[in-house]
Design a protein around this motif. Structure first.
Motif, PDB file in Angstrom:
ATOM      1  N   UNK A  27      40.091  42.736  41.627  1.00 40.93           N
ATOM      2  CA  UNK A  27      41.128  43.602  42.182  1.00 40.93           C
ATOM      3  C   UNK A  27      40.561  45.001  42.379  1.00 40.93           C
ATOM      4  N   UNK A  28      40.591  45.496  43.609  1.00 41.62           N
ATOM      5  CA  UNK A  28      40.230  46.883  43.909  1.00 41.62           C
ATOM      6  C   UNK A  28      41.520  47.623  44.221  1.00 41.62           C
ATOM      7  N   UNK A  29      41.754  48.720  43.539  1.00 42.96           N
ATOM      8  CA  UNK A  29      42.939  49.522  43.819  1.00 42.96           C
ATOM      9  C   UNK A  29      42.639  50.515  44.940  1.00 42.96           C
ATOM     10  N   UNK A  30      43.699  51.158  45.432  1.00 38.48           N
ATOM     11  CA  UNK A  30      43.503  52.204  46.427  1.00 38.48           C
ATOM     12  C   UNK A  30      42.704  53.363  45.827  1.00 38.48           C
ATOM     13  N   UNK A  31      42.872  53.588  44.536  1.00 39.02           N
ATOM     14  CA  UNK A  31      42.096  54.637  43.870  1.00 39.02           C
ATOM     15  C   UNK A  31      40.616  54.272  43.845  1.00 39.02           C
ATOM     16  N   UNK A  32      40.311  52.985  43.683  1.00 35.07           N
ATOM     17  CA  UNK A  32      38.908  52.552  43.723  1.00 35.07           C
ATOM     18  C   UNK A  32      38.295  52.860  45.090  1.00 35.07           C
TER      19      UNK A  32
END
Length: 514
Positions: A27-32
């Motif tokens: 899972x990549x977040x928008x913050x990532x």
């Protein structure tokens, strides 16, 4: 406006939501994405040369979320992104590096032994590696940089990307696309395809060309909706993502006709599997009407066909919403809002409705020109500013565009462009070959299969399997002919031009299934 700034403004207020879910379960977040692009942008800025020309960043890497971050970082730094197919071999890559003159070249670690001398010879300032397992020197350097970065200020007419395209003769051409070109097209697609806050895109396309990088990624990024990310297309995996009940739940799929053919070949494709799906889009090559009809029968969905080019982004699209009209199988739909399309004859005069002629377009999505090719740029545009697409088509009474052919015999195999002149030049250099002609023929899986017709020298006997093996060592696999036929001579018209239409007729059934 910097395209990155526009994309970033659409992301959710809380950046901790999932932006990308990979087929490995990451899972990549928008913050990532935000932090990764910032750190990579610092690396690029440290690599910048003291030059008045924009910095070009060439990416010859496999598909990965980190490669997408590199694209975002390039925009963020105000540099120019040059995506390249990782299947390209040394001679192919050398041409693009020599022509585009990148300051930064990013390649796979496995290619470093032959890319290093190439980069040194072409005086590339910085060479980094990036792999699809989150390793490589680029990420090592990025890890040492701050995770905050002020995006560069860019005008809408400033260069954002270079995509190489070509005709069937001459050198490959670098299409120069601006921030305004890409942003205007992405905004139009979001409205026309009725993109929604709860959408989720299944991304199974490569990201080295316009379909996967600009059409697919831009739609998701500019709407702040997540993606289910597959490293490569695999029908069972795609169907599993469509049927998955965990968040984010898939609603949109974009593919090429080859992908839809493979989905149809899988017994798991049925209405229940795609119950959560909202939209299926097909492009990059013509979709056979039989395949479209079979897909509708199996799933209840009518595939939306659209039409675009590297130089223009998307030009036409069948309607998404019923209120906007019907989806017409065999047509690429009307011109998109803000885009103008006309059909003209050889003299440049408008054709009547249903008249077949040359497709010309104009709009804010049309590119700035070809890199360092002012003559080719001038040839590509009419005196009144319309871009000559090189395609042949007709316009019906409802305003729908029907493409009936491609100028200069371009072959599209599995969604990838193959230019016969390039392949012919290589075949002609092989021992025992007098001349050759390369054509595309109907293929049940790839849409079109590349076929070579070879004239031998003085009755020399050549081996098809051996010649194909030699070509595989020289060029990307999708360009290699799937069949070679040996003949005494090639059919020509009175002017001496090879009649490829005759060759297509002779061999049109060579890929028919037994």
């Amino acid at each position: 406006m910097n395209l990155y700034t526009a994309l970033r403004a659409a992301w959710p207020a809380t950046l901790d939501e999932t932006a990308i879910l990979t087929d490995e379960g990451l899972h990549y977040t928008w913050r990532d994405l935000e932090r990764g692009a910032a750190m990579l942008a610092h690396v690029l800025e440290r690599s910048r040369r003291a030059s008045k020309t924009p910095m070009v960043v060439a990416a010859h890497v496999d598909k990965s979320v980190e490669a997408l971050m590199l694209y975002l970082a390039t925009l963020r730094a105000g540099a120019v992104f040059l995506p390249l197919n990782p299947a390209y071999r040394a001679a192919e890559l050398d041409y693009f590096v020599q022509d585009a003159q990148p300051t930064v070249l990013v390649c796979r670690s496995q290619d470093l032994d032959w890319v290093t001398p190439l980069a040194a010879h072409r005086r590339v300032g910085h060479l980094f590696t990036l792999n699809d397992d989150r390793s490589g020197s680029l990420l090592v350097h990025a890890a040492q940089q701050p995770d905050e970065h002020e995006p560069a200020v860019c005008g809408s007419d400033e260069l954002a990307a270079i995509l190489y395209t070509s005709g069937t003769t001459g050198r490959s051409k670098g299409a120069m696309l601006t921030h305004g070109n890409l942003l205007s097209n992405a905004r139009t697609l979001l409205r026309h395809w009725d993109w929604r806050q709860d959408d989720c895109l299944i991304h199974a396309l490569p990201i080295f060309h316009i379909h996967g990088l600009f059409v697919a990624c831009h739609c998701a990024l500019l709407s702040g909706t997540p993606m289910r990310w597959l490293a490569r297309f695999d029908a069972p995996s795609v169907l599993a993502h469509m049927h998955a009940h965990d968040a984010p739940q898939a609603t949109v799929f974009m593919g090429v006709p080859t992908m839809y053919g493979r989905l149809l070949a899988d017994e798991a494709l049925h209405a229940r599997t795609v119950a959560h799906m909202r939209l299926f889009v097909s492009g990059s090559a013509p979709l056979l009407p039989a395949a479209s009809e079979a897909f509708t029968q199996r799933t209840g969905h009518t595939i939306l066909e659209r039409y675009g080019m590297s130089e223009t982004g998307m030009l036409c699209s069948n309607p998404c919403r019923p209120v906007d009209g019907r989806r017409l199988i065999g047509s690429v739909g009307p011109a998109l809002p803000g885009v103008q399309v006309r059909i003209v004859d050889d003299a440049g005069q408008a054709c009547p409705l249903e008249g077949v002629g040359h497709v010309e377009v104009r709009g804010p999505n049309v590119f700035r020109g070809y890199l360092r090719m002012p003559d080719k740029t001038a040839e590509a545009f009419t005196a009144d500013g319309w871009f000559r697409t090189g395609d042949v088509g007709r316009l019906d009474a409802e305003g729908y565009v029907h493409l009936v052919g491609r100028a200069k015999d371009l072959v599209i195999s599995g969604g990838f462009n193959v230019y016969p002149a390039e392949i012919e030049s290589l075949i002609d250099k092989l021992p025992g070959v007098l001349e050759s002609a390369v054509i595309g023929l109907p293929h049940p899986d790839f849409g079109e299969g590349v076929v070579g017709i070879v004239v031998t020298r003085g009755g020399v006997e050549l081996d098809e399997v051996d010649m194909i093996a030699q070509l595989k060592a020289l060029i990307a696999g999708y360009k290699v002919p799937k069949r070679l036929f040996f003949v005494d001579d090639l059919p020509r018209n009175a002017m001496g031009k090879v009649q490829k239409n005759v060759l297509r007729e002779r061999h049109q059934h060579c890929f028919d299934k037994a």
